[in-house]
Design a protein around this motif. Structure first.
Motif, PDB file in Angstrom:
ATOM      1  N   MET A   1      19.134  24.543  95.738  1.00 55.36           N
ATOM      2  CA  MET A   1      18.964  23.198  96.285  1.00 55.36           C
ATOM      3  C   MET A   1      20.033  22.257  95.706  1.00 55.36           C
ATOM      4  N   PRO A   2      21.218  22.219  96.325  1.00 51.88           N
ATOM      5  CA  PRO A   2      22.261  21.300  95.858  1.00 51.88           C
ATOM      6  C   PRO A   2      21.920  19.867  96.265  1.00 51.88           C
ATOM      7  N   VAL A   3      22.452  18.909  95.539  1.00 54.62           N
ATOM      8  CA  VAL A   3      22.265  17.484  95.854  1.00 54.62           C
ATOM      9  C   VAL A   3      23.657  16.888  96.090  1.00 54.62           C
TER      10      VAL A   3
ATOM     11  N   GLU B   1      19.565  21.785 101.297  1.00 57.07           N
ATOM     12  CA  GLU B   1      20.434  20.710 100.808  1.00 57.07           C
ATOM     13  C   GLU B   1      19.608  19.433 100.645  1.00 57.07           C
ATOM     14  N   ASP B   2      19.593  18.899  99.416  1.00 54.93           N
ATOM     15  CA  ASP B   2      18.996  17.586  99.192  1.00 54.93           C
ATOM     16  C   ASP B   2      20.065  16.560  99.562  1.00 54.93           C
ATOM     17  N   ALA B   3      19.981  16.101 100.808  1.00 50.05           N
ATOM     18  CA  ALA B   3      20.968  15.151 101.334  1.00 50.05           C
ATOM     19  C   ALA B   3      20.382  13.740 101.370  1.00 50.05           C
ATOM     20  N   ALA B   4      19.513  13.450 100.402  1.00 50.81           N
ATOM     21  CA  ALA B   4      18.858  12.131 100.344  1.00 50.81           C
ATOM     22  C   ALA B   4      19.878  10.999 100.281  1.00 50.81           C
ATOM     23  N   HIS B   5      21.064  11.271  99.683  1.00 53.61           N
ATOM     24  CA  HIS B   5      22.092  10.234  99.545  1.00 53.61           C
ATOM     25  C   HIS B   5      23.153  10.332 100.636  1.00 53.61           C
TER      26      HIS B   5
ATOM     27  N   ARG C   1      29.626  14.575  89.631  1.00 49.58           N
ATOM     28  CA  ARG C   1      28.191  14.512  89.283  1.00 49.58           C
ATOM     29  C   ARG C   1      27.365  15.411  90.199  1.00 49.58           C
ATOM     30  N   ASN C   2      28.044  16.340  90.850  1.00 51.44           N
ATOM     31  CA  ASN C   2      27.362  17.360  91.658  1.00 51.44           C
ATOM     32  C   ASN C   2      27.183  18.627  90.841  1.00 51.44           C
ATOM     33  N   ILE C   3      26.313  19.508  91.339  1.00 50.72           N
ATOM     34  CA  ILE C   3      26.102  20.802  90.690  1.00 50.72           C
ATOM     35  C   ILE C   3      27.457  21.503  90.530  1.00 50.72           C
ATOM     36  N   ASP C   4      27.680  22.101  89.357  1.00 52.53           N
ATOM     37  CA  ASP C   4      28.928  22.838  89.103  1.00 52.53           C
ATOM     38  C   ASP C   4      28.750  24.245  89.680  1.00 52.53           C
ATOM     39  N   VAL C   5      29.392  24.489  90.816  1.00 55.77           N
ATOM     40  CA  VAL C   5      29.162  25.766  91.514  1.00 55.77           C
ATOM     41  C   VAL C   5      29.616  26.963  90.663  1.00 55.77           C
TER      42      VAL C   5
END
Ligand SMILES: *Cc1c(COP(=O)(O)O)cnc(C)c1O
Length: 373
Positions: A127-129, A154-158, A108-112
């Protein structure tokens, strides 16, 4: 009937409540010694010689990080099509354009693999999450960013406490933003932090979060630009300090509970489990995909039925380009981001928080079986 089990609940202990009382009595209610101590403790925890600056939220942190990274009106920022809406809203608020990339079904992460096709001459940043605390393929992502001269926020909110190839998220990389919202792996009531190294950019962040103020050499106040107001309060920092001390224990417990879900749901028909990751996964959330249409029901009906069985079910998150604001901008989720669109329709978040017992997991799975059976 057993007490209602919410999908998440912060773990605040009595020591923390007493410590907040002491801060309130101290007379220091704005950003003071507790904010300084919280930043120092975060730097110690994240490591890598990085500096951390705290703010009132990750949303503020992401917007400021993008501005500091040079994102301006008319620029494009690459972002996954499935995340919390803040991930794209902060780009739009700067007058820039979110360039969505589809996600992978498992992580469920961005498909690089989709980065290349999203690149234009206006692309300024990616901006990857780290979705649910499972790190993105950062080697490939940073190789791509370096090759094309792009900044990374990096959206490292989680992902506070997550590790990528044995390095903590935030201990390396460009600008990394954490969230301390009450639903996240640790909380400061509301709050967030940016990890970075460049001294000039650290100063800019300090100005963005406090009116654009810079003190002259003689101590007089000057304003360099119309900055905002997103400095953290000392009571919030005190809560954050206590939580940070307990974070590794929280994340161990989350990993253990996620492991129990995998065991209990391995043979469950007609659901899609998340990717398991390794011990660097901090399991902010545990999510299943359920094809509600094929079962002749809807997600809200399922949530209601599970609530009647005493189980809270969350939804994280709808596909961003399918939301009204983005649809009106001409994005077409079903056509261009089919996996994000599917996840957006089918995802449900099961209860997962440190104070849950092993028996709570059994209870959730029993009720799931009874409801979907
Ligand atoms: C929660 C969240 C945010 C925003 O965090 P706040 O601290 O509530 O502003 C941003 N991105 C993602 C992926 C989130 O889950």
């Amino acid at each position: 009937m057993k007490p209602f089990l919410p999908f998440t609940r912060p773990a605040i202990d009595e020591d923390s409540i007493a410590a907040v009382g002491a801060v309130l009595r101290s007379g220091q209610l704005a950003s003071g010694p507790k904010v300084q101590a919280f930043e120092a403790a975060l730097e110690d925890y994240v490591g890598g010689g990085r500096k951390l600056r705290v703010l009132t939220s990750a949303t503020e942190g992401l917007e400021i990080a993008l501005a500091v990274a040079g994102v301006r009106c008319g620029d494009e920022v690459i972002v996954p099509a499935m995340s919390f809406s803040a991930s794209a809203n902060v780009i739009a608020r700067l007058g820039a354009r979110p360039k969505f990339v589809d996600i992978e079904l498992g992580s469920r992460n961005i498909d690089v693999r989709g980065l290349e096709a999203a690149l234009t001459e206006r692309t300024r940043a990616i901006m990857p999450v780290h979705f649910s605390g499972l790190p993105v393929d950062l080697n490939r992502l940073y190789a791509f960013a370096t090759k094309h001269g792009l900044r990374v926020v990096e959206d490292a909110a989680h992902a506070i406490g997550s590790r990528y190839q044995d390095r903590k998220i935030g201990s390396f990389g460009d600008l990394v933003v954490f969230s301390f919202h009450p639903n996240k792996n640790m909380t400061s009531i509301e709050g967030g932090a940016i990890a970075l190294t460049d001294p000039r950019e650290i100063e800019l962040i300090e100005q963005h979060r406090f009116h654009g103020i810079k003190k002259n050499a003689d101590g007089e106040v000057d304003v360099l630009f119309p900055g905002g107001k997103s400095n953290l309060a000392d009571v919030a920092a005190q809560v954050g300090l206590d939580q940070l001390r307990r974070l590794d224990g929280f994340n161990d417990r989350r990993r253990h509970l996620a492991g129990l879900y995998f065991e209990a749901l391995a043979e469950f028909p007609g659901i899609v489990l998340p990717e398991r990751g390794d011990s660097g996964h901090s399991w902010h959330m545990f999510q299943l995909l359920i094809d509600f249409a094929a079962r002749g029901t809807t997600r809200p009906a399922f949530q209601k039925a599970m609530a009647a069985r005493g189980i809270g079910i969350g939804v994280h998150y709808p596909c961003i380009p399918a939301l009204s604001y983005y649809r009106a901008k001409g994005y077409d989720a079903e056509r261009d981001y089919p996996i994000a669109a599917r996840v957006g329709r089918e995802t449900v978040t099961l209860p997962l928080f440190p104070a849950m017992t092993d028996e709570d997991v059994t209870r959730v799975c029993t009720e799931l079986r009874a409801e979907l059976g």
